[in-house]
Design an enzyme around this catalytic site. Sequence first.
Site, mmCIF file in Angstrom:
data_model
loop_
_atom_site.group_PDB
_atom_site.id
_atom_site.type_symbol
_atom_site.label_atom_id
_atom_site.label_comp_id
_atom_site.label_asym_id
_atom_site.label_seq_id
_atom_site.Cartn_x
_atom_site.Cartn_y
_atom_site.Cartn_z
ATOM 1 N N SER A 184 0.848 -1.189 0.014
ATOM 2 C CA SER A 184 0.048 -0.068 0.009
ATOM 3 C C SER A 184 1.012 1.093 0.003
ATOM 4 C CB SER A 184 -0.812 -0.211 1.169
ATOM 5 O OG SER A 184 -2.015 0.923 1.118
ATOM 6 N N ASP A 395 -8.517 -5.117 -6.201
ATOM 7 C CA ASP A 395 -8.311 -3.814 -5.555
ATOM 8 C C ASP A 395 -8.639 -2.593 -6.374
ATOM 9 O OD1 ASP A 395 -7.335 -1.732 -3.579
ATOM 10 O OD2 ASP A 395 -5.260 -1.975 -4.455
ATOM 11 N N HIS A 449 -6.726 -5.641 -1.889
ATOM 12 C CA HIS A 449 -5.628 -4.620 -1.750
ATOM 13 C C HIS A 449 -4.410 -5.189 -1.063
ATOM 14 C CE1 HIS A 449 -3.512 -0.601 -1.441
ATOM 15 N NE2 HIS A 449 -3.877 -0.880 -0.187
#
Length: 472
Positions: A184, A395, A449
């Site tokens: 991320s 994601d 994600h």
Amino acid sequence: MKLKYSQSMVHYLFLVLILLVVQISQLQAAATVKYLPGFEGPLPFHLETGYVGVGEEEKRQLFYYFIKSESDPENDPLILWLTGGPGCSSFNGVVYEIGPLYYKQKKYNGSLPTLGVTPYSWTKVASIIFLEQPVNTGFSYGTTLEAMNVIDVDACKHTYEFLLKWLVDHPEFSSNNFYMAGDSYSGIVIPRIVQLISDGIEAGNKPLINLKGYLLGNPLTFTEEKNFMMPFLHGMGIIPSDLYQSLVQNCKGEYREDFAPTNAQCTQNLNIVDELLENINDQHVLEPSCGSETELRMPFPSKLRGRRRSLEESSISSKCYGHLVDRHDLSNHWANDPRVQKALNVRKGTVDHWARCRQNGIKETYTFTSMDSISYHVNLSSKGYRSLIYSGDHDMGVPFQSTEAWITSLNYSITDSWRQWTVSGQVAGYTRSYSNKMTFATVKQGAGHVAPEYKREECFNMFKRWISHNPL
């Protein structure tokens, strides 16, 4: 004038000095954790926790979990893992993603959550330091109010300083192959940190680090990331073809929040998209939307414009029982238990309340100076470092299309054409490798994600093959 001290006074001062030395050594020392509340019996792996002071006068105390490789720690690689956010605890990595632990129960029942071990821990083949970074994340803290504030550039320097000091205290790992890893928002800071390490090696900084490369999962990389949301949403069947074509024609490929539409039709289209995204899980478009716990571990939401309804306002909360929102909640109950903090050797009074992700609070103390790390990838590629970039393909916030786009923009030749990679005879995703020693891989079959949180077995096999220099 000479001062005279009695023998008893000298003895007293000596005892005070000894106590201070003992307290300082205890403050600085790391500790091995053999038992954890909620886990039955002794831990079947080596866990160490501790603090390393960084920055001016070491006013920032960074907490870490270190898990030694369960195979061959003398020769296996050493990984420094950063969870995204910024402000998300590295304990996410330990218990939800790549570490050896997991919560057995699915929903909090009032008792201390129970833990088990997974066979798909990356610590099977590597030693991993899970670092709580930046300060004000997890159990990391500042000793002054000023120390609680940090600029992203300084946070990168603090991580590099942490690593150097940690290796001084653990010289037996200084020759192991070293990799940075994270997911991320870490896609912004990790390339910078790897650059700092590389520069330090060239400058002869000690201890020398045997840097080999880095790994990034669904990494935030550049400011135009959101422009790739629209083709993703179209491909997922969330927006219809006629709306997509109108968006392309009227918005000219610009869909970011800071973009001011030049015509009314573009504005209207974007408002329609926002309506269609209500109650869509940002991290995984196929999963239920479960409130704030589904927020991306990034410094911005993935919506385009307008306001998304909260969980309380929606009618789907019953779909979320036992889902990620509950499993994430388990860590808040577990880590805030005094017995757990004592077992982890957390310093009393340093953190009022542990939070799995402290994004709202950290926005007030963390300063962003750049949201683009592509230039660092270019420079690190020129130095010959290996890299693995992987994407959970459901994601929405950092869609695989955007990751593929910036990798393609580096303009390196392809050495291994787009193909399937498999686990247990099933397609686990698709991969391609480049001449700059970069491998790109998608993780399918429902990865979001944070890909390892959804597909532990597949991501473990991906990591094990790559870290061993084998094809995926």
